[in-house]
Structures are given as structure tokens and as C-alpha cells.
Design a protein around this motif. Sequence first.
Motif, PDB file in Angstrom:
ATOM      1  N   PRO A 129      -4.999   1.318   3.510  1.00 34.02           N
ATOM      2  CA  PRO A 129      -5.880   0.474   2.703  1.00 34.02           C
ATOM      3  C   PRO A 129      -6.913  -0.244   3.576  1.00 34.02           C
ATOM      4  O   PRO A 129      -6.925  -0.102   4.800  1.00 34.02           O
ATOM      5  CB  PRO A 129      -4.906  -0.536   2.123  1.00 34.02           C
ATOM      6  CG  PRO A 129      -3.918  -0.754   3.235  1.00 34.02           C
ATOM      7  CD  PRO A 129      -3.741   0.611   3.853  1.00 34.02           C
ATOM      8  N   GLN A 130      -7.746  -1.050   2.912  1.00 35.42           N
ATOM      9  CA  GLN A 130      -8.648  -1.959   3.583  1.00 35.42           C
ATOM     10  C   GLN A 130      -8.315  -3.384   3.141  1.00 35.42           C
ATOM     11  O   GLN A 130      -7.727  -3.592   2.082  1.00 35.42           O
ATOM     12  CB  GLN A 130     -10.103  -1.631   3.246  1.00 35.42           C
ATOM     13  CG  GLN A 130     -10.526  -0.252   3.728  1.00 35.42           C
ATOM     14  CD  GLN A 130     -11.945   0.092   3.332  1.00 35.42           C
ATOM     15  OE1 GLN A 130     -12.778  -0.785   3.128  1.00 35.42           O
ATOM     16  NE2 GLN A 130     -12.237   1.384   3.224  1.00 35.42           N
TER      17      GLN A 130
ATOM     18  N   ALA B  50       0.821  -1.212   0.000  1.00 31.16           N
ATOM     19  CA  ALA B  50       0.000   0.000   0.000  1.00 31.16           C
ATOM     20  C   ALA B  50       0.856   1.264   0.000  1.00 31.16           C
ATOM     21  O   ALA B  50       0.480   2.282  -0.596  1.00 31.16           O
ATOM     22  CB  ALA B  50      -0.925  -0.001   1.215  1.00 31.16           C
ATOM     23  N   ALA B  51       2.010   1.216   0.655  1.00 34.54           N
ATOM     24  CA  ALA B  51       2.875   2.388   0.762  1.00 34.54           C
ATOM     25  C   ALA B  51       3.459   2.821  -0.574  1.00 34.54           C
ATOM     26  O   ALA B  51       3.993   3.934  -0.688  1.00 34.54           O
ATOM     27  CB  ALA B  51       4.001   2.106   1.759  1.00 34.54           C
TER      28      ALA B  51
ATOM     29  N   LYS C  54     -12.457  -4.236   4.980  1.00 39.40           N
ATOM     30  CA  LYS C  54     -12.394  -3.967   6.419  1.00 39.40           C
ATOM     31  C   LYS C  54     -11.249  -2.997   6.714  1.00 39.40           C
ATOM     32  O   LYS C  54     -10.174  -3.093   6.124  1.00 39.40           O
ATOM     33  CB  LYS C  54     -12.210  -5.260   7.211  1.00 39.40           C
ATOM     34  CG  LYS C  54     -13.424  -6.190   7.144  1.00 39.40           C
ATOM     35  CD  LYS C  54     -13.213  -7.416   8.000  1.00 39.40           C
ATOM     36  CE  LYS C  54     -14.455  -8.316   7.967  1.00 39.40           C
ATOM     37  NZ  LYS C  54     -14.289  -9.522   8.816  1.00 39.40           N
ATOM     38  N   ALA C  55     -11.510  -2.078   7.653  1.00 41.29           N
ATOM     39  CA  ALA C  55     -10.507  -1.104   8.051  1.00 41.29           C
ATOM     40  C   ALA C  55      -9.419  -1.764   8.889  1.00 41.29           C
ATOM     41  O   ALA C  55      -9.665  -2.740   9.606  1.00 41.29           O
ATOM     42  CB  ALA C  55     -11.154   0.032   8.828  1.00 41.29           C
TER      43      ALA C  55
ATOM     44  N   LEU D 126      -7.511   3.461  -4.443  1.00 43.02           N
ATOM     45  CA  LEU D 126      -7.866   2.192  -3.831  1.00 43.02           C
ATOM     46  C   LEU D 126      -6.605   1.408  -3.465  1.00 43.02           C
ATOM     47  O   LEU D 126      -5.746   1.153  -4.307  1.00 43.02           O
ATOM     48  CB  LEU D 126      -8.716   1.367  -4.796  1.00 43.02           C
ATOM     49  CG  LEU D 126      -9.187   0.010  -4.284  1.00 43.02           C
ATOM     50  CD1 LEU D 126     -10.111   0.186  -3.096  1.00 43.02           C
ATOM     51  CD2 LEU D 126      -9.894  -0.763  -5.408  1.00 43.02           C
ATOM     52  N   GLY D 127      -6.470   1.063  -2.191  1.00 45.83           N
ATOM     53  CA  GLY D 127      -5.326   0.278  -1.738  1.00 45.83           C
ATOM     54  C   GLY D 127      -4.112   1.083  -1.354  1.00 45.83           C
ATOM     55  O   GLY D 127      -3.090   0.504  -0.968  1.00 45.83           O
ATOM     56  N   GLY D 128      -4.182   2.415  -1.413  1.00 42.65           N
ATOM     57  CA  GLY D 128      -3.056   3.240  -0.983  1.00 42.65           C
ATOM     58  C   GLY D 128      -2.925   3.267   0.529  1.00 42.65           C
ATOM     59  O   GLY D 128      -3.699   2.630   1.245  1.00 42.65           O
ATOM     60  N   LEU D 129      -1.931   4.007   1.025  1.00 42.23           N
ATOM     61  CA  LEU D 129      -1.695   4.034   2.471  1.00 42.23           C
ATOM     62  C   LEU D 129      -1.882   5.430   3.023  1.00 42.23           C
ATOM     63  O   LEU D 129      -1.307   6.394   2.518  1.00 42.23           O
ATOM     64  CB  LEU D 129      -0.291   3.525   2.800  1.00 42.23           C
ATOM     65  CG  LEU D 129       0.014   3.373   4.303  1.00 42.23           C
ATOM     66  CD1 LEU D 129       0.887   2.148   4.572  1.00 42.23           C
ATOM     67  CD2 LEU D 129       0.687   4.619   4.881  1.00 42.23           C
ATOM     68  N   SER D 130      -2.698   5.525   4.079  1.00 43.34           N
ATOM     69  CA  SER D 130      -2.888   6.787   4.783  1.00 43.34           C
ATOM     70  C   SER D 130      -3.327   6.492   6.210  1.00 43.34           C
ATOM     71  O   SER D 130      -4.321   5.812   6.436  1.00 43.34           O
ATOM     72  CB  SER D 130      -3.938   7.649   4.078  1.00 43.34           C
ATOM     73  OG  SER D 130      -4.125   8.867   4.776  1.00 43.34           O
TER      74      SER D 130
END
Length: 308
Positions: free
Chosen positions: A165-166, A134-135, A170-171, A142-146
Motif C-alpha cells: 500500500p501507500q 493491507a495483507a 507515499k510509497a 487500493l491499499g492492498g499489499l504487494s
Amino acid sequence: MCDASAAVSLGGGHFVVADDESDVLKVYRRGASQPLNELRLTRYLNSIERKTTVAIAGESDIEGAAAVGDRIYWISSHGRKRDGSMDPQRWRFFATDIDRRAPTPSVMPVAGKPYKSLLIDIATDPRLAFLKVAAELRPEVLGGLSIEGLAATPEGGMLIGFRNPQVDRKAVVLPMLNPADMVDRGAKPKFDEPIFLDLGGRGIRSMERVGNEYLIVAGPYGDAASSKAIPAFAMFRWSGKPQQAPELVRSLDFGSVRTEALFYDADANDLYLLSDDGNEQINGKDCKDKKRPAEEKFFRGRAMGVPK
């Protein structure tokens, strides 16, 4: 400020809030529009950009906060810039202490140094390979990192809440067991197993422990206008136990108010929700426009009873 992104109650109606567009923490009193004092963190966080030979203040993108006693831990997004470029200035986990000696409380950085290697530690943990992937992506795709949420555990650890991401919709919550050692002694983080919460396809925007449970502000991983979840923003209650699912409490769709920070005010026994108003228009320009005078900027707060 415009982009209220993380906040903690200081008691007596006061709270300290971060803006993800600058490395300045400001103390306000509920119901008053002007900050009472502030703490500039550019040098402490070493968030300085260089344009040729000129050094200018950068931004660490502070997104989450949680208190353990009179210490407040803060975390930045750890995500890439919107253009996809890597930005190590957004790799910050640090702490401030609350100073209550004056009538108006203030905060000051702790003697330890900001921790700057959290994303590297995550990427090298085999259990967290999905976060390493994700990073590599922009934070709002979609699927990134934060990272946007942070909450304290009863044992003094931290729960890191991911907007993105999820995993299977799911978080993600990542328990971190030793925040004090990280800040005070530069120790490597100790992670417990990641937790996956069903928030109806939403990510985590803010977290707060109230009593023996957690309240979670959940929202879309990307822009709210493109959210498939209805309502786009919602509040959930969670026991903190990995095997127990969170419970939907209520909608947080309040028109243009975008809840990005939540804190519990023990004196008033209520919740205070803060809106990220950076994209609100003032004379045809975004509130967060860096050319806009500080006195024209604003964010909104909303009080709410604690869900029963």
C-alpha cells in the motif's frame, strides 16, 4: 520467460533474472535471446501445489533481488492471489550464491532454508499495523499489499520496497537489518522504522543501490492503464536518508514496455531495465499463457545511462 520481475548483474555482461510466473532463475548475456543456464527452485522453496494426488510446480511470485557481495537475496510478493485467497507459497525470502568458476557464471541456493514467516513478523510488529491491514486485501486494489522492490544497504541490510500500500500517497520502504541471520540461522527479522517516500502517488516496482544512492523504478499500484500519475512509470533518485525526499529523474513510459526490474551493470557503467511482457500478445494469446511453448516466450531489455 515473459514476466521478468527481478534481476542482478553477474558481471561480464551476464545477469540472472526471475520470472514471477515460475520458480526458475535464468542466466542470460545481454543482447542474447537464449538463457545460458538456469536454476530450478521448486523443491528448495517447497512451492508445490497438489491437485488431488498429483503434485505440480507452484510459484512463489518472486519480485525483488539484491546482491551483497557474491550472495543474492530474493523476495516474493507476500501478497494474496488475484482472487483474494491467501497463498503462503508467496511468503519467501531466500538467497543464492554466485558461482564464478565456469566461463558462464551461475547461481546456486545457499545451505540455509528459505525464510517463510516474514509476513507474520510484519503483522505482529505494532509499528507496521497498516501493513497487517493491507495483507487482508488483494494486491492490486487500493491499499492492498504487494512487495516488488529489494535493495542492499551499505551495512548489508535490505530495504524492502512496496508497490502497495501507500500511506498518504507515499510509497513504503521497510528496512530489514539482518538478512544473513534470517537465511543462515532462521533468525527473526529485525526491522527499523518504516520510511515513506513521495513518488508522485506511485509505488515501488524496483530498487537498486548505485554508489551511495538508490535508483527507484516507480509505477502504479494497480494496472498502468488506470494510473492517475503521468507518466505512469518514472525513475527517482534517493539518497537513502529517511529525511530526504527522492528526486524525479525521468519518465520511464516507453510504450508497451513495462519496467519491472532494474540492475546496474558495473562493467558497462549503465543501467539495464527489464520489461514484464506477460500480457504481450502472441497470436491472440498472452505471452505468459502456461500452454505456450517456452521457445515462444520473451521479455525485453533496455540499456540506459546512469543519471547524472
